[in-house]
Design a protein around this motif. Structure first.
Motif, PDB file in Angstrom:
ATOM      1  N   GLY A 115      52.529  66.669 103.887  1.00  0.00           N
ATOM      2  CA  GLY A 115      52.512  65.751 102.763  1.00  0.00           C
ATOM      3  C   GLY A 115      51.843  64.452 103.168  1.00  0.00           C
ATOM      4  O   GLY A 115      50.694  64.451 103.602  1.00  0.00           O
ATOM      5  N   MET A 116      52.558  63.354 103.068  1.00  0.00           N
ATOM      6  CA  MET A 116      52.010  62.041 103.402  1.00  0.00           C
ATOM      7  C   MET A 116      51.661  61.955 104.883  1.00  0.00           C
ATOM      8  O   MET A 116      52.524  62.088 105.747  1.00  0.00           O
ATOM      9  N   LEU A 117      50.382  61.721 105.176  1.00  0.00           N
ATOM     10  CA  LEU A 117      49.919  61.599 106.560  1.00  0.00           C
ATOM     11  C   LEU A 117      49.352  60.216 106.864  1.00  0.00           C
ATOM     12  O   LEU A 117      49.004  59.944 108.013  1.00  0.00           O
ATOM     13  N   HIS A 118      49.212  59.374 105.874  1.00  0.00           N
ATOM     14  CA  HIS A 118      49.041  57.922 105.976  1.00  0.00           C
ATOM     15  C   HIS A 118      47.696  57.443 106.503  1.00  0.00           C
ATOM     16  O   HIS A 118      47.034  56.639 105.881  1.00  0.00           O
ATOM     17  N   ASP A 119      47.278  57.907 107.698  1.00  0.00           N
ATOM     18  CA  ASP A 119      46.047  57.366 108.263  1.00  0.00           C
ATOM     19  C   ASP A 119      45.357  58.405 109.141  1.00  0.00           C
ATOM     20  O   ASP A 119      45.877  59.495 109.384  1.00  0.00           O
ATOM     21  N   SER A 120      44.161  58.040 109.627  1.00  0.00           N
ATOM     22  CA  SER A 120      43.350  58.991 110.400  1.00  0.00           C
ATOM     23  C   SER A 120      44.029  59.414 111.693  1.00  0.00           C
ATOM     24  O   SER A 120      43.961  60.590 112.085  1.00  0.00           O
ATOM     25  N   ALA A 121      44.676  58.474 112.368  1.00  0.00           N
ATOM     26  CA  ALA A 121      45.331  58.808 113.635  1.00  0.00           C
ATOM     27  C   ALA A 121      46.450  59.822 113.413  1.00  0.00           C
ATOM     28  O   ALA A 121      46.636  60.754 114.215  1.00  0.00           O
ATOM     29  N   THR A 122      47.202  59.657 112.339  1.00  0.00           N
ATOM     30  CA  THR A 122      48.271  60.599 112.032  1.00  0.00           C
ATOM     31  C   THR A 122      47.710  61.977 111.713  1.00  0.00           C
ATOM     32  O   THR A 122      48.208  62.996 112.199  1.00  0.00           O
ATOM     33  N   ILE A 123      46.668  62.022 110.891  1.00  0.00           N
ATOM     34  CA  ILE A 123      46.049  63.311 110.550  1.00  0.00           C
ATOM     35  C   ILE A 123      45.559  64.008 111.812  1.00  0.00           C
ATOM     36  O   ILE A 123      45.788  65.209 112.009  1.00  0.00           O
ATOM     37  N   ALA A 124      44.892  63.269 112.688  1.00  0.00           N
ATOM     38  CA  ALA A 124      44.372  63.861 113.917  1.00  0.00           C
ATOM     39  C   ALA A 124      45.504  64.398 114.790  1.00  0.00           C
ATOM     40  O   ALA A 124      45.404  65.507 115.343  1.00  0.00           O
ATOM     41  N   ALA A 125      46.580  63.639 114.918  1.00  0.00           N
ATOM     42  CA  ALA A 125      47.706  64.081 115.742  1.00  0.00           C
ATOM     43  C   ALA A 125      48.338  65.345 115.176  1.00  0.00           C
ATOM     44  O   ALA A 125      48.671  66.281 115.920  1.00  0.00           O
ATOM     45  N   VAL A 126      48.517  65.384 113.857  1.00  0.00           N
ATOM     46  CA  VAL A 126      49.121  66.553 113.221  1.00  0.00           C
ATOM     47  C   VAL A 126      48.218  67.779 113.387  1.00  0.00           C
ATOM     48  O   VAL A 126      48.689  68.876 113.719  1.00  0.00           O
ATOM     49  N   CYS A 127      46.931  67.598 113.190  1.00  0.00           N
ATOM     50  CA  CYS A 127      46.005  68.733 113.345  1.00  0.00           C
ATOM     51  C   CYS A 127      45.958  69.223 114.782  1.00  0.00           C
ATOM     52  O   CYS A 127      45.903  70.438 115.037  1.00  0.00           O
ATOM     53  N   ASP A 128      45.987  68.312 115.729  1.00  0.00           N
ATOM     54  CA  ASP A 128      46.049  68.714 117.142  1.00  0.00           C
ATOM     55  C   ASP A 128      47.315  69.504 117.426  1.00  0.00           C
ATOM     56  O   ASP A 128      47.288  70.507 118.151  1.00  0.00           O
ATOM     57  N   GLY A 129      48.429  69.053 116.842  1.00  0.00           N
ATOM     58  CA  GLY A 129      49.691  69.756 117.033  1.00  0.00           C
ATOM     59  C   GLY A 129      49.680  71.149 116.436  1.00  0.00           C
ATOM     60  O   GLY A 129      50.180  72.107 117.029  1.00  0.00           O
ATOM     61  N   THR A 178      38.690  62.050 107.288  1.00  0.00           N
ATOM     62  CA  THR A 178      39.405  62.756 108.351  1.00  0.00           C
ATOM     63  C   THR A 178      40.228  63.897 107.761  1.00  0.00           C
ATOM     64  O   THR A 178      40.285  65.001 108.323  1.00  0.00           O
ATOM     65  N   LEU A 179      40.864  63.637 106.638  1.00  0.00           N
ATOM     66  CA  LEU A 179      41.639  64.684 105.972  1.00  0.00           C
ATOM     67  C   LEU A 179      40.749  65.857 105.587  1.00  0.00           C
ATOM     68  O   LEU A 179      41.095  67.026 105.822  1.00  0.00           O
ATOM     69  N   LYS A 180      39.580  65.555 105.025  1.00  0.00           N
ATOM     70  CA  LYS A 180      38.651  66.611 104.618  1.00  0.00           C
ATOM     71  C   LYS A 180      38.125  67.382 105.829  1.00  0.00           C
ATOM     72  O   LYS A 180      37.999  68.608 105.795  1.00  0.00           O
ATOM     73  N   ARG A 181      37.824  66.670 106.897  1.00  0.00           N
ATOM     74  CA  ARG A 181      37.169  67.296 108.048  1.00  0.00           C
ATOM     75  C   ARG A 181      38.148  68.036 108.946  1.00  0.00           C
ATOM     76  O   ARG A 181      37.833  69.114 109.460  1.00  0.00           O
ATOM     77  N   ARG A 182      39.366  67.490 109.117  1.00  0.00           N
ATOM     78  CA  ARG A 182      40.301  68.063 110.082  1.00  0.00           C
ATOM     79  C   ARG A 182      41.386  68.924 109.446  1.00  0.00           C
ATOM     80  O   ARG A 182      41.666  70.025 109.919  1.00  0.00           O
ATOM     81  N   LEU A 183      42.033  68.417 108.387  1.00  0.00           N
ATOM     82  CA  LEU A 183      43.208  69.104 107.858  1.00  0.00           C
ATOM     83  C   LEU A 183      42.859  70.227 106.891  1.00  0.00           C
ATOM     84  O   LEU A 183      43.390  71.345 107.007  1.00  0.00           O
ATOM     85  N   VAL A 184      42.007  69.944 105.920  1.00  0.00           N
ATOM     86  CA  VAL A 184      41.746  70.927 104.863  1.00  0.00           C
ATOM     87  C   VAL A 184      41.279  72.271 105.419  1.00  0.00           C
ATOM     88  O   VAL A 184      41.748  73.327 104.965  1.00  0.00           O
ATOM     89  N   PRO A 185      40.386  72.319 106.411  1.00  0.00           N
ATOM     90  CA  PRO A 185      39.955  73.629 106.917  1.00  0.00           C
ATOM     91  C   PRO A 185      41.065  74.444 107.583  1.00  0.00           C
ATOM     92  O   PRO A 185      40.915  75.656 107.754  1.00  0.00           O
ATOM     93  N   LEU A 186      42.174  73.797 107.950  1.00  0.00           N
ATOM     94  CA  LEU A 186      43.298  74.530 108.537  1.00  0.00           C
ATOM     95  C   LEU A 186      44.199  75.153 107.486  1.00  0.00           C
ATOM     96  O   LEU A 186      45.054  75.977 107.808  1.00  0.00           O
ATOM     97  N   ALA A 187      44.027  74.764 106.230  1.00  0.00           N
ATOM     98  CA  ALA A 187      45.002  75.084 105.194  1.00  0.00           C
ATOM     99  C   ALA A 187      44.803  76.470 104.594  1.00  0.00           C
ATOM    100  O   ALA A 187      43.685  76.877 104.285  1.00  0.00           O
TER     101      ALA A 187
END
Length: 268
Positions: free
Chosen positions: A78-92, A124-133
């Motif tokens: 859900g709420m991931l707030h900023d680029s650093a958070t998105i990157a950390a979540v995607c790495d995880g 960052t959301l488009k590049r890192r998170l969306v392709p994992l979904a």
């Protein structure tokens, strides 16, 4: 209890949206909810009054310890707030949960209008998170930000689907709640085509947390082994029932009755 869902999202102190709504929805549909909290919000039905981000290392730690011990059959963000958070979540996710179905709700703005995603984090959301979904669940304003397209009609919803799928998610549930009119239409897009869902619109101000609730309800369906179409259909029925049973709390956008599936009378 069947189906483990790890929810990675922000907390809503008012209990209507965010991690609180996610936990209630997963539980109400018979699953087990674990969490990694990305931000704390001071929030009620009238709006978001403050946001306190969680350090990214601690977000990762929450994810890692849950996945190594309890595990997960589906993930929901859900709420991931900023680029650093998105990157950390995607790495995880890449390190600890490759291949686990992910329902990504691209939360950008709270119901009351407060921004929940920093503008520079959209790419960052488009590049890192969306392709994992396995599925993304944007509303129309979010879809407009993701695609750069104008989406104000059902025809424009259909026309936007190739651009949304082109971002890399395996499926898109484009929610039409922002359209005018007495009917509410959502479109589920996959490479195989578009499936249309339609219901009569419920005239109510008690819709706080509907997006969070819907995405988590879909995630627990996937965790329980349901095909995507069935998981979406059941989740929509659940959210609709929860809106109709809303308790009427608060002066603003009130919460749903997430416990609409429960019957306490059975406990005596």
């Amino acid at each position: 209890m069947r189906g483990r869902v790890l929810i990675i999202a922000g907390s809503d102190s008012g209990g209507g949206a965010g991690i609180q709504a996610d936990i209630k929805a997963v539980t109400a549909l018979g699953g087990f909810a674990a969490t990694a909290i990305t931000a704390l919000t001071a929030q009620n039905t009238e709006g978001v009054h403050g946001v306190l981000p969680i350090p990214t290392a601690f977000i990762r730690q929450q994810m890692d310890v849950v996945l190594r011990d309890i595990g997960a059959d589906a993930l929901k963000t859900g709420m991931l707030h900023d680029s650093a958070t998105i990157a950390a979540v995607c790495d995880g996710i890449a390190a600890e949960a490759p291949g686990i179905p992910l329902v990504a709700d691209p939360v950008m703005v709270a119901k009351g209008g407060h921004p929940l995603l920093q503008p520079d984090a959209v790419e960052t959301l488009k590049r890192r998170l969306v392709p994992l979904a396995s599925l993304i669940t944007p509303n129309l304003p979010e879809a407009e930000v993701l695609t750069g397209l104008r989406i104000k009609t059902e025809a424009e919803m259909e026309a936007a689907m190739p651009a949304l799928l082109g971002l890399g998610a395996r499926a898109v549930l484009l929610k039409g709640g922002h359209l005018e009119g007495p009917r509410l239409v959502d479109l589920l897009g996959t490479p195989e085509g578009i499936l249309r869902f339609e219901d009569a619109r419920i005239e109510t101000r008690h819709t706080h947390g509907t997006g969070c609730t819907l995405a988590s309800a879909i995630a627990v369906g996937l965790a329980q082994g349901m095909p995507l179409e069935e998981a979406v259909a059941r989740a929509r029925r659940y959210v609709r029932a929860a809106i109709l049973a809303a308790p009427g709390y608060g002066r603003g956008h009130g919460p749903l009755d997430h416990a609409v599936t429960f019957d306490p009378e059975r406990l005596g």
